[in-house]
Design an enzyme around this catalytic site. Structure first.
Site, short mmCIF file in Angstrom:
data_model
loop_
_atom_site.label_atom_id
_atom_site.label_comp_id
_atom_site.label_asym_id
_atom_site.label_seq_id
_atom_site.Cartn_x
_atom_site.Cartn_y
_atom_site.Cartn_z
N ALA A 1 -5.84 -3.95 -0.26
CA ALA A 1 -4.71 -3.05 -0.05
C ALA A 1 -4.82 -2.25 1.24
CB ALA A 1 -4.57 -2.10 -1.24
N ASP A 2 -6.03 -2.07 1.75
CA ASP A 2 -6.20 -1.25 2.95
C ASP A 2 -5.52 -1.84 4.18
OD1 ASP A 2 -7.78 1.29 2.66
OD2 ASP A 2 -9.12 -0.04 1.59
N PRO A 3 -5.85 -3.07 4.59
CA PRO A 3 -5.18 -3.59 5.79
C PRO A 3 -3.69 -3.79 5.59
CG PRO A 3 -6.40 -5.34 4.71
CD PRO A 3 -6.81 -4.05 4.04
#
Length: 795
Positions: A553-555
């Site tokens: 989910a971060d990038p």
């Protein structure tokens, strides 16, 4: 006629089937652009993808809502007429057809940004390869690291590579548009779906180049509870967990509470957590742990997600119309408060707007936009965002990658760090050796923070806050990914900053967003994999779930943040005002699993993991090859590809067998077919096997671990990796850029900064402090030249 939204004066021409180009088009359309979708005769094959309602694809309609639809061959002269009107052109053509189209489009429109998206790029030895979602996942770096280490690696379902590429294409489109509006100069942008996907890792190749570590599958990290599974983030020490579980004996084990020891001994912690979870529900555990700010999240299903009270409170969900009915659908990945996103209408029927868009009085959204005479200047290494200033108060991954994209494209990004908790200067140290200045040798930090300047500043101190506000006065953008409560508590929330700098665009990223009942809950990217339902799709069956092997989910959130920021900056050209962007990781990742969410929404059936199999194609799987933990991904989608596989396997008799002409027939004999494939692969390495299958016209690819990606000839021949010299860490290859601009290319102008490297340069040169004022900051401890690392390795 100019439309509503941040991109209300922008025209986009989309010639792309599938997901990559259309997702780029969707993002731009939802931001207000006028998007004309050109489908080939017979339509986009995605119109047949499930889930279907009364013969209409809810997924296609969600992806293409708000667009104008025409049905034309790409070589039709009318497409050139449309290209002449467009600001942005996105296409998925390949080979000579792509070359011819781009030449014609450039002749018709010199100020357009023309974006090409293909599976492996327009050059290199894999440029002609056929691809399926599974084979693209195999070469993305993600394909090797999820699942049980004793079994085949697992791939997420759906069009993951295409989503990543489409998202990066939207960033490229808006960066190129900014340059075009300033100079009148358009350009070509090439995007390889493999490179776009590969760009969305934090330490995959870095731990190989810096430490010689092959990233492996770690199995499932989810604890069983009464009604499902629950996840405890494992890279941060939580002593309060022992209070909650009444294991007070562990509170005396101070060595365990050091971050590196916590990670090394996490099996002990997990055993305690599992015993606690076994007698409780996932919601009970979730809320009890989050009250103590322990990053625990449930493994949600699509049903759980659809019934989320938090998302309902944030008014997140949208709707899609298919077959005459309306269904709940994923909403927008960001909330622009000044120019909100909106779906401009339903998806078009095939060829619905053929007459409308060619009518003499058709109202083009960009009709009133003056175009500069193109400036035919030499290629510039400054990038299309040169002159933009960004202040970054971020840690970990989502915020830093958004800032790095802007920095790679030419922006001046100034990162603010805190001496007591430097911004993720941990993990992937060179040789995994903690030298005294290990904080300058972190491959994780150095990968995500190239092209930035940095200062050390304690914003909680009045003098630090004053210096921060002076920086904000000079800024175009502020990016922060702190917990939702932090900026307000520091007295530097949006209400304050907007008054100080009305032209500021502020982007806030947190796990659950700035509003809603769970706004203050803690989450990292791997927590969001579970809370979003993504993890419930990853498994060999429905008896156990797995994570992606990283923080997916971060990038995805950071990349969406780049799009939102550039859209808000574009809107500022018209309004003269900045705005606040509220982002939740939980919301930003959901579009990538929209098809699975819609499956539940339309049919009521909760999607279950299928391993690497397909409900549509057969055979499809990840198969073992000669070698240790070596694997090949393969998909057969039609009769032609089946014949190619039969030829390679030496089974001409199967070509003549009518019962095997359909996917259903082949699925009925899957065990027999799989055994033949495994036998053939048993004497071939996965690279050679993939090449032989590709020569026969079969989509196949090696499942590539990090060492193989780092040494891959195709990627190196295309110049994907960039060599960066760091004054303390040394010289290494790092992943490059997800886009290739023909006129204003991204570049590495400086390595990642050493801690506090630019204190005096920024304090004096940017905000005009005197030497005495700077020394006063040092004397008060508001700034320092070295961090205080009481907890080595802490995130």
């Amino acid at each position: 006629m100019m439309g509503q939204g941040a991109l209300g004066d922008v025209v986009v021409l989309e010639l792309g089937t599938g997901v990559a180009g259309p997702y780029c088009g969707k993002l731009l359309a939802d931001l207000g652009a006028q998007v004309i979708k050109v489908e080939p005769p017979g339509g986009d094959p995605l119109r047949g993808d499930g889930p279907l309602h009364n013969g209409e694809s809810a997924f296609f309609n969600w992806l293409n809502a708000g667009k104008l639809g025409v049905e034309l061959d790409a070589a039709d002269a009318r497409v050139r007429a449309l290209a002449a009107k467009a600001d942005i052109i996105v296409h998925g053509l390949m080979g000579a057809q792509a070359d011819q189209f781009e030449t014609a489009a450039r002749e018709a429109n010199s100020h357009a940004v023309i974006i090409s998206i293909t599976p492996y790029g327009r050059s290199g030895e894999r440029s002609h390869w056929k691809a399926s979602p599974l084979t693209e996942y195999a070469t993305s770096g993600y394909g090797y690291i999820a699942g049980d280490p004793s079994r085949a690696p697992l791939s997420l379902p759906g069009y993951q590579a295409e989503f990543h590429a489409g998202l990066h294409a939207a960033t490229a489109a808006l960066a190129g548009l900014s340059h075009a509006r300033d100079t009148g100069e358009g350009q070509l942008v090439e995007i390889s779906r493999q490179e776009a996907f590969l760009n969305d890792h934090s330490w995959l190749t870095t731990i190989w180049t810096h430490q010689g570590v092959v990233q492996q599958r770690t199995g499932s990290l989810y604890a069983k509870c009464l009604d499902g599974y629950i996840f405890l983030f494992n890279l941060v020490a939580y002593p309060d967990l022992f209070v909650l579980t009444e294991r007070f004996d562990k509170l005396d084990d101070l060595e365990l509470q050091l971050p590196l020891n916590w990670m090394a001994r996490f099996a002990e912690v997990f055993e305690i957590f599992q015993a606690y979870a076994a007698t409780r529900t996932k919601q009970e555990i979730y809320h009890a742990t989050q009250e103590l700010r322990i990053a625990v999240t449930p493994v949600s299903t699509m049903e759980d997600l659809a019934n989320s009270t938090h998302l309902e409170a944030r008014q997140y969900f949208g709707e899609v119309i298919a077959g005459g009915a309306s269904f709940k659908a994923p909403g927008f990945p960001y909330k622009l408060t000044g120019t909100p996103c909106a779906v401009q209408g339903p998806a078009p029927a095939l060829g619905q707007h053929n007459e409308q868009v060619f009518a003499p009085r058709f109202e083009w959204a960009n009709a009133a936009v003056p175009h500069h005479r193109p400036v035919h200047a030499p290629e510039t290494p400054q990038g299309p965002l040169a002159g933009l200033r960004v202040i970054e108060m971020t840690a970990n991954w989502a915020g830093p990658i958004a800032g790095r994209h802007l920095a790679d494209l030419g922006a001046d990004v100034i990162k603010i760090e805190l001496a007591t908790k430097p911004a993720t200067r941990a993990l992937a140290w060179v040789a995994n050796d903690l030298w005294p200045e290990h904080f300058n040798r972190s491959g994780y930090f150095n990968k995500l923070n190239r092209n930035k300047r940095t200062v050390c500043l304690n914003v909680a101190d009045p003098a630090g806050r004053a210096a921060f506000l002076q920086l904000i006065e000079t800024a175009d953008v502020l990016i922060e990914n702190n917990s939702a409560r932090v900026m307000g508590q520091l007295g530097i929330g949006w209400d304050t900053l907007e008054q100080l700098n009305p032209r500021l665009v502020m982007c806030s990223m947190s796990g659950f967003g700035a509003t809603g009942p769970e706004r203050n809950y803690s989450a990292y990217g791997s927590n969001i994999e579970t809370a979003s339902g993504l993890a419930s799709l990853l498994g060999y069956d429905n008896t156990q779930y797995f994570g992606t092997g990283t923080f997916y989910a971060d990038p995805v959130t950071g990349n969406h943040g780049s799009v939102a920021i550039l859209a808000a900056l574009h809107a500022r050209r018209t309004t003269g005002k900045g705005q606040w962007i509220d982002m939740a990781l939980l919301e930003a990742v959901n579009p990538f699993i929209a098809q699975q969410f819609l499956e539940y929404s339309v049919t009521g059936a909760v999607p279950q993991p299928m391993g690497n199999r397909s409900a549509v194609y057969s055979p499809q799987d990840v198969y073992p090859t000669f070698g240790t933990d070596c694997w090949l991904a393969l998909t057969v989608r039609d009769g032609e590809e089946w014949d190619g596989l039969c030829t390679v396997l030496g089974r001409d008799d199967w070509k003549q067998d009518d019962s095997l002409r359909s996917a259903e027939g082949r699925r009925a004999r899957a065990a027999e077919i799989d055994e033949a494939i495994r036998t053939w692969l048993s004497v071939l390495d996965h690279v050679t096997a993939a090449e032989k299958l590709q020569e026969a016209g079969v989509p196949a690819a090696p499942v590539m671990p990090n060492w193989q990606l780092a040494s891959d000839n195709h990627l190196h021949d295309r110049g994907y990796f960039v060599r960066i010299r760091h004054p303390e860490a040394g010289t290494f290859n790092f992943p490059g850029f997800p886009w290739r601009f023909s006129r204003t290319p991204a570049s590495v102008r400086r390595p990642a900064p050493m801690f506090a490297e630019h204190n005096r340069e920024v304090f004096a040169g940017v905000i005009g402090m005197s030497e005495d004022e700077i020394e006063a900051l040092y004397a008060a401890g508001v700034t320092r030249d070295d961090p205080d690392y009481a907890e080595l390795g802490s995130l």
